[in-house]
Design an enzyme around this catalytic site. Structure first.
Site, PDB file in Angstrom:
ATOM      1  N   SER A 149       0.860  -1.191   0.000  1.00 11.38           N
ATOM      2  CA  SER A 149       0.000   0.000   0.000  1.00 11.38           C
ATOM      3  C   SER A 149       0.889   1.231   0.000  1.00 11.38           C
ATOM      4  O   SER A 149       2.055   1.161   0.443  1.00 11.38           O
ATOM      5  CB  SER A 149      -0.856  -0.001   1.275  1.00 11.38           C
ATOM      6  OG  SER A 149      -1.443   1.260   1.491  1.00 11.38           O
ATOM      7  N   TYR A 164      -1.417  -1.470  10.539  1.00 13.44           N
ATOM      8  CA  TYR A 164      -1.621  -1.582   9.086  1.00 13.44           C
ATOM      9  C   TYR A 164      -0.392  -1.047   8.346  1.00 13.44           C
ATOM     10  O   TYR A 164       0.166  -1.722   7.473  1.00 13.44           O
ATOM     11  CB  TYR A 164      -2.876  -0.805   8.679  1.00 13.44           C
ATOM     12  CG  TYR A 164      -3.217  -0.961   7.204  1.00 13.44           C
ATOM     13  CD1 TYR A 164      -3.872  -2.098   6.745  1.00 13.44           C
ATOM     14  CD2 TYR A 164      -2.862   0.014   6.279  1.00 13.44           C
ATOM     15  CE1 TYR A 164      -4.171  -2.255   5.386  1.00 13.44           C
ATOM     16  CE2 TYR A 164      -3.158  -0.129   4.928  1.00 13.44           C
ATOM     17  CZ  TYR A 164      -3.816  -1.266   4.488  1.00 13.44           C
ATOM     18  OH  TYR A 164      -4.101  -1.419   3.151  1.00 13.44           O
TER      19      TYR A 164
HETATM   20  N1  LIG Z   1      -8.728  -0.390  -1.091  1.00  9.76           N
HETATM   21  C1  LIG Z   1      -7.668   0.371  -1.069  1.00  9.76           C
HETATM   22  O1  LIG Z   1      -7.758   1.585  -1.246  1.00  9.76           O
HETATM   23  C2  LIG Z   1      -6.315  -0.230  -0.829  1.00  9.76           C
HETATM   24  C3  LIG Z   1      -5.203   0.629  -0.881  1.00  9.76           C
HETATM   25  C4  LIG Z   1      -3.941   0.110  -0.695  1.00  9.76           C
HETATM   26  C5  LIG Z   1      -3.773  -1.227  -0.456  1.00  9.76           C
HETATM   27  N2  LIG Z   1      -4.855  -2.042  -0.393  1.00  9.76           N
HETATM   28  C6  LIG Z   1      -4.600  -3.444  -0.146  1.00  9.76           C
HETATM   29  O2  LIG Z   1      -5.261  -4.200  -1.125  1.00  9.76           O
HETATM   30  C7  LIG Z   1      -5.665  -5.459  -0.580  1.00  9.76           C
HETATM   31  C8  LIG Z   1      -7.146  -5.640  -0.780  1.00  9.76           C
HETATM   32  O3  LIG Z   1      -7.814  -4.591  -0.110  1.00  9.76           O
HETATM   33  P1  LIG Z   1      -9.368  -4.311  -0.281  1.00  9.76           P
HETATM   34  O4  LIG Z   1      -9.518  -2.862  -0.193  1.00  9.76           O
HETATM   35  O5  LIG Z   1      -9.903  -5.066  -1.423  1.00  9.76           O
HETATM   36  O6  LIG Z   1      -9.891  -4.939   1.085  1.00  9.76           O
HETATM   37  P2  LIG Z   1     -11.340  -5.511   1.495  1.00  9.76           P
HETATM   38  O7  LIG Z   1     -12.380  -5.047   0.552  1.00  9.76           O
HETATM   39  O8  LIG Z   1     -11.490  -5.198   2.936  1.00  9.76           O
HETATM   40  O9  LIG Z   1     -11.136  -7.078   1.305  1.00  9.76           O
HETATM   41  C9  LIG Z   1     -10.225  -7.752   2.134  1.00  9.76           C
HETATM   42  C10 LIG Z   1     -10.201  -9.197   1.732  1.00  9.76           C
HETATM   43  O10 LIG Z   1      -9.311  -9.872   2.624  1.00  9.76           O
HETATM   44  C11 LIG Z   1      -9.959 -11.004   3.141  1.00  9.76           C
HETATM   45  N3  LIG Z   1      -9.460 -11.338   4.461  1.00  9.76           N
HETATM   46  C12 LIG Z   1      -9.374 -10.549   5.553  1.00  9.76           C
HETATM   47  N4  LIG Z   1      -8.911 -11.259   6.603  1.00  9.76           N
HETATM   48  C13 LIG Z   1      -8.705 -12.528   6.144  1.00  9.76           C
HETATM   49  C14 LIG Z   1      -8.269 -13.726   6.737  1.00  9.76           C
HETATM   50  N5  LIG Z   1      -7.932 -13.788   8.039  1.00  9.76           N
HETATM   51  N6  LIG Z   1      -8.177 -14.831   5.981  1.00  9.76           N
HETATM   52  C15 LIG Z   1      -8.526 -14.803   4.672  1.00  9.76           C
HETATM   53  N7  LIG Z   1      -8.944 -13.699   4.045  1.00  9.76           N
HETATM   54  C16 LIG Z   1      -9.055 -12.582   4.788  1.00  9.76           C
HETATM   55  C17 LIG Z   1     -11.448 -10.669   3.128  1.00  9.76           C
HETATM   56  O11 LIG Z   1     -12.199 -11.868   2.992  1.00  9.76           O
HETATM   57  P3  LIG Z   1     -13.035 -12.612   4.136  1.00  9.76           P
HETATM   58  O12 LIG Z   1     -13.550 -11.564   5.068  1.00  9.76           O
HETATM   59  O13 LIG Z   1     -14.091 -13.334   3.363  1.00  9.76           O
HETATM   60  O14 LIG Z   1     -12.057 -13.555   4.764  1.00  9.76           O
HETATM   61  C18 LIG Z   1     -11.555  -9.863   1.844  1.00  9.76           C
HETATM   62  O15 LIG Z   1     -11.724 -10.718   0.735  1.00  9.76           O
HETATM   63  C19 LIG Z   1      -5.226  -5.424   0.874  1.00  9.76           C
HETATM   64  O16 LIG Z   1      -3.963  -6.020   1.007  1.00  9.76           O
HETATM   65  C20 LIG Z   1      -5.132  -3.943   1.185  1.00  9.76           C
HETATM   66  O17 LIG Z   1      -4.271  -3.688   2.247  1.00  9.76           O
HETATM   67  C21 LIG Z   1      -6.122  -1.585  -0.571  1.00  9.76           C
END
Ligand SMILES: NC(=O)c1ccc[n+]([C@@H]2O[C@H](COP(=O)([O-])OP(=O)(O)OC[C@H]3O[C@@H](n4cnc5c(N)ncnc54)[C@H](OP(=O)(O)O)[C@@H]3O)[C@@H](O)[C@H]2O)c1
Length: 259
Positions: A149, A164
């Site tokens: 990130s 985080y």
């Molecule tokens: N969105 C942004 O703006 C952004 C920016 C920078 C980086 N990121 C990174 O991009 C990635 C995806 O983010 P997102 O925004 O798509 O997040 P999100 O919508 O909150 O989705 C998170 C995913 O992780 C899974 N997860 C969480 N805990 C878990 C566990 N213990 N075991 C297995 N799966 C787990 C959740 O599935 P379940 O709850 O079904 O397990 C869900 O599918 C992350 O690494 C995040 O840090 C996102």
């Protein structure tokens, strides 16, 4: 030098097996669909199996696997499932993540460790499980993609969070270290560092007009990212297009970190 390969062939993942964690929502669901579309057999992992099944209904190349990445046994089972079905794992996308408290004062050491368990220890162990198997002769090089990130690179105060940000910066260090250790064996390890994208994780941020405007104001392109704007970067890192790229951090943030 060889003649240029057609772009579709350069980025093709036909015959390859990919694992994507956190594929039940947001960017992970998108990543699984993009890799499958490029021809890979994709094992999509998360805790919410119903969501994974819905995703799998959209593409027969996607296979749902219930997996809590904080559990060592689940991680081993995920890699074993993919290997038992296809005999290989070529691509690992360490995408699953948890976000902790925003203010350090509100975060206990146990809660901090819990976030690191999901965001850093699990990616490390999964990468090890994937990289430790010998590669077949002539097989494409393995690619590990750690989803970090911009918060692993810069502070976004007043947003962010100690656990985080530490986990995302840790993933960058882990990426470089594993790239160094595994380069001689042909396993590439890179990180993708997204800026602000609209998902469950950022739903509150984008729902709030003030913080949404703050994102726009501080992003050079004056807007948050759309999920599809990560497709190219993901495919680049997963495919032969990046065959000479390892230990790198690819930032896709509309210019947030260029300020
Ligand atoms: N969105 C942004 O703006 C952004 C920016 C920078 C980086 N990121 C990174 O991009 C990635 C995806 O983010 P997102 O925004 O798509 O997040 P999100 O919508 O909150 O989705 C998170 C995913 O992780 C899974 N997860 C969480 N805990 C878990 C566990 N213990 N075991 C297995 N799966 C787990 C959740 O599935 P379940 O709850 O079904 O397990 C869900 O599918 C992350 O690494 C995040 O840090 C996102």
């Amino acid at each position: 030098m060889n003649a240029p390969r057609p772009a579709a062939e350069l980025f093709s993942l036909r015959g390859r097996t990919a694992l994507v964690t956190g594929a039940s929502a947001g960017l992970g669901a998108r990543f699984a669909a993009v890799l499958a579309q490029a021809g890979a057999t994709v094992f999509a992992a998360a805790r919410r199996l119903d969501r994974l099944k819905e995703l799998a209904d959209s593409d027969p190349r996607i296979h749902p696997v219930a997996c809590d990445v904080s559990q060592e046994a689940d991680r081993t089972r995920l890699v074993d499932t993919a290997r038992a079905a296809t005999g290989r794992v070529d691509i690992l996308v360490n995408n699953a993540a948890a976000s902790g408290e925003t203010r350090a004062e509100d975060e206990s050491p146990d809660a901090f460790a819990e976030v690191l368990g999901v965001n850093l220890t699990a990616p490390f162990h999964l990468a090890r499980l994937v990289a430790e198997a010998p590669t077949e002769d002539g097989a494409p090089g393995r690619s590990v993609i750690n989803i970090s990130s911009i918060l692993g690179l810069v502070t976004a105060a007043p947003l962010g969070g100690a656990s985080y940000s530490a986990s995302k910066a840790g993933l960058i260090g882990l990426t470089r270290e594993l790239a160094g250790q595994w380069g001689p064996g042909g396993t590439r390890v890179n990180a993708l560092a997204p800026g602000w994208f609209r998902t469950e994780m950022t739903a509150d941020l984008f729902a709030d007009e003030r913080s949404s405007r703050w994102v726009e104001r501080n992003t050079l392109l004056r807007r948050g990212g759309e999920g599809q704007e990560l497709d190219g970067a993901l495919l680049f890192l997963a495919s032969d297009a990046s065959s000479y790229c390892t230990g790198q951090i690819l930032t896709v943030d509309g210019g947030w970190t260029a300020r």
